[in-house]
Design an enzyme around this catalytic site. Structure first.
Site, PDB file in Angstrom:
ATOM      1  N   THR A  53       0.818  -1.221   0.000  1.00  0.00           N
ATOM      2  CA  THR A  53       0.000   0.000   0.000  1.00  0.00           C
ATOM      3  C   THR A  53       0.840   1.255   0.000  1.00  0.00           C
ATOM      4  OG1 THR A  53      -1.789  -1.128   1.125  1.00  0.00           O
ATOM      5  CG2 THR A  53      -1.706   1.254   1.400  1.00  0.00           C
ATOM      6  N   TYR A  67      -8.223   0.392  -2.984  1.00  0.00           N
ATOM      7  CA  TYR A  67      -7.206   1.015  -3.840  1.00  0.00           C
ATOM      8  C   TYR A  67      -6.404  -0.105  -4.486  1.00  0.00           C
ATOM      9  CZ  TYR A  67      -4.711  -0.374   0.281  1.00  0.00           C
ATOM     10  OH  TYR A  67      -4.240  -1.125   1.326  1.00  0.00           O
ATOM     11  N   SER A 100       1.960  -7.823  -0.606  1.00  0.00           N
ATOM     12  CA  SER A 100       2.791  -8.707   0.231  1.00  0.00           C
ATOM     13  C   SER A 100       2.113 -10.043   0.534  1.00  0.00           C
ATOM     14  CB  SER A 100       3.169  -8.007   1.540  1.00  0.00           C
ATOM     15  OG  SER A 100       2.064  -7.941   2.417  1.00  0.00           O
ATOM     16  N   THR A 133       1.651  -4.489   4.162  1.00  0.00           N
ATOM     17  CA  THR A 133       1.510  -4.765   5.593  1.00  0.00           C
ATOM     18  C   THR A 133       0.983  -6.168   5.872  1.00  0.00           C
ATOM     19  OG1 THR A 133      -0.726  -3.848   5.572  1.00  0.00           O
ATOM     20  CG2 THR A 133       1.093  -2.346   6.138  1.00  0.00           C
ATOM     21  N   ASP A 134       0.377  -6.828   4.874  1.00  0.00           N
ATOM     22  CA  ASP A 134      -0.245  -8.125   5.167  1.00  0.00           C
ATOM     23  C   ASP A 134       0.738  -9.150   5.730  1.00  0.00           C
ATOM     24  OD1 ASP A 134      -2.444  -6.939   4.135  1.00  0.00           O
ATOM     25  OD2 ASP A 134      -2.827  -8.396   2.567  1.00  0.00           O
ATOM     26  N   LYS A 206       0.166  -7.673  12.696  1.00  0.00           N
ATOM     27  CA  LYS A 206      -0.915  -6.827  12.166  1.00  0.00           C
ATOM     28  C   LYS A 206      -2.221  -7.246  12.818  1.00  0.00           C
ATOM     29  CE  LYS A 206      -3.014  -5.181   7.838  1.00  0.00           C
ATOM     30  NZ  LYS A 206      -2.954  -5.194   6.348  1.00  0.00           N
ATOM     31  N   GLU A 326      -2.681 -28.816  27.044  1.00  0.00           N
ATOM     32  CA  GLU A 326      -3.909 -29.343  26.412  1.00  0.00           C
ATOM     33  C   GLU A 326      -3.718 -30.762  25.859  1.00  0.00           C
ATOM     34  OE1 GLU A 326      -6.850 -26.640  27.081  1.00  0.00           O
ATOM     35  OE2 GLU A 326      -7.009 -28.413  25.792  1.00  0.00           O
TER      36      GLU A 326
END
Ligand code: DGL
Length: 369
Positions: A53, A67, A100, A133-134, A206, A326
């Site tokens: 971006t 965008y 990305s 940013t992904d 993120k 667990e």
């Protein structure tokens, strides 16, 4: 990212609009006379462009989340922030122009090897990487573990394209250059700078699809960058860069490790598909504390019996997964993450498998890094 509105100016129209917007800003924001570049030699910073971006453009100024990413060349992104010239001698290098979400292992290795080459050069004092940013957190974690240099490396992105009202990319890029050019950033590992915050590539993730404050670390940022000042309050606690046993220059390929996202009605299909594809390890992004449903326990035991490692992680986004909590990991010869989220656990496990296949050693290394 294609416009959610459907109707879309042609890529060229958007690109030209973006260039005009960037050029207009560059024209207005010539460094003011008062901010005379300092007399002493400025650091040399290379800005590697990969897309995202921060190199994006929207069809209008109100397109902040709809965008096209990765359309503006890195030299134009840099030209839109002439203020960086007061901080460092910068030059751009376009290695990719991608969203990305498409950062596969091959591109990760290619980027890492190029950064490593640049850091060896005497005339390079630091590197900034502009990135979508992904998957920014995956790249930053990978570089944090594999680069063999104490020179600053800063990964930066933005949540809004440069054409948008309230665009965050220009200030993020300026801040990233300030950090990369600073002595405070030397020896701190790979850093992530967005939204006035400095994060370690190890912890940051993120957390929101469109907010400018999306990048968070469970333990908080290392510090701030404000008015061109680097303010550090914490230091990375785990080994990074020159302190690790991984060397990007020695890694030819990353072993196949994939993530299965768990939920109540999980079936064996994902695991069977990964086994068929020949993975070396499966990260089980379990509910809660890395839980495994009663239907999937036999599936993962079968996976392990085929020599494929099973790593219990958590889909919750933070916290630690307790070994033998667990599930009886000792009995099943499974592994657990420390606090790494599933996508970072995948990066780390792939690197660990370049060093060892021994379960006990692998577990120790998860707790080390
Ligand atoms: N396609 C996404 C990426 O490149 C856009 C998100 C962004 O860069 O903020 O990661």
């Amino acid at each position: 990212m294609r416009s959610a509105l459907g109707h879309w100016n042609t890529g060229l129209g958007v690109y030209l609009a973006a260039c005009l917007a960037f050029a207009a800003h560059a024209q207005e924001a010539k460094p003011s006379a008062e901010a005379k570049p300092s007399a002493e030699a400025k650091p040399n910073i290379v800005i590697i462009g990969t897309g995202g971006t921060i190199a994006g453009a929207g069809a209008s100024s109100v397109n902040t989340a709809a965008y096209q990413a990765a359309v503006v060349p890195v030299d134009k992104v840099i030209a839109a922030v002439p203020e960086v010239k007061n901080i460092a001698n910068v030059r751009g290098e376009q290695i990719f122009q991608i969203g990305s979400e498409s950062f596969n292992n091959q591109r990760l290795l290619q980027l890492g090897k190029r950064v490593s080459e640049l850091l060896k050069q005497k005339d390079v004092d630091g590197v900034v990487i502009t990135h979508g940013t992904d998957t920014l957190e995956e790249t930053a974690y990978f570089l944090n573990l594999t680069l063999k240099s104490t020179k600053p490396v800063v990964v930066v992105g933005s949540m809004r394209p440069g054409t948008a009202l309230g665009a965050d990319g220009a200030l993020n890029l300026y801040a990233a250059v300030v950090v990369a050019a600073s002595k405070e950033a030397v020896g701190k590992g790979t850093l992530v700078v967005l939204n006035d915050e400095i994060h370690t590539g190890r912890d940051v993730t993120k957390t929101n699809t469109f907010k400018t404050e999306t990048f968070r670390s469970p333990y908080g940022p290392l510090g701030y960058i404000v008015e061109g000042r680097v303010l550090l309050y914490r230091l990375p606690a785990r080994p990074h860069t020159v302190q690790t046993e991984f060397d990007i220059d020695q890694i030819k390929a990353l072993p196949e490790v994939h993530v299965a996202y768990a939920y109540g009605d999980m079936s064996r299909t994902a695991y069977d598909g990964f086994v068929k594809a020949g993975v070396k390890a499966i990260i089980h992004a379990g509910t809660g504390n890395g839980s495994v449903s009663e239907f999937i326990v036999p599936v993962l035991k079968e996976v392990r019996s085929k020599g494929i490692h099973v790593v219990r992680a958590s889909r919750t986004g933070s916290g630690v997964v307790i070994r033998n909590g667990e599930q009886p990991d000792d009995k099943y010869d499974w592994l657990v993450v420390d606090d790494q989220n599933p996508q970072k656990a995948r990066i780390l496990m792939a690197l660990l498998l370049t060093r060892t296949n021994d379960s006990k050693e692998l577990q120790k290394l998860f707790w080390k890094y």
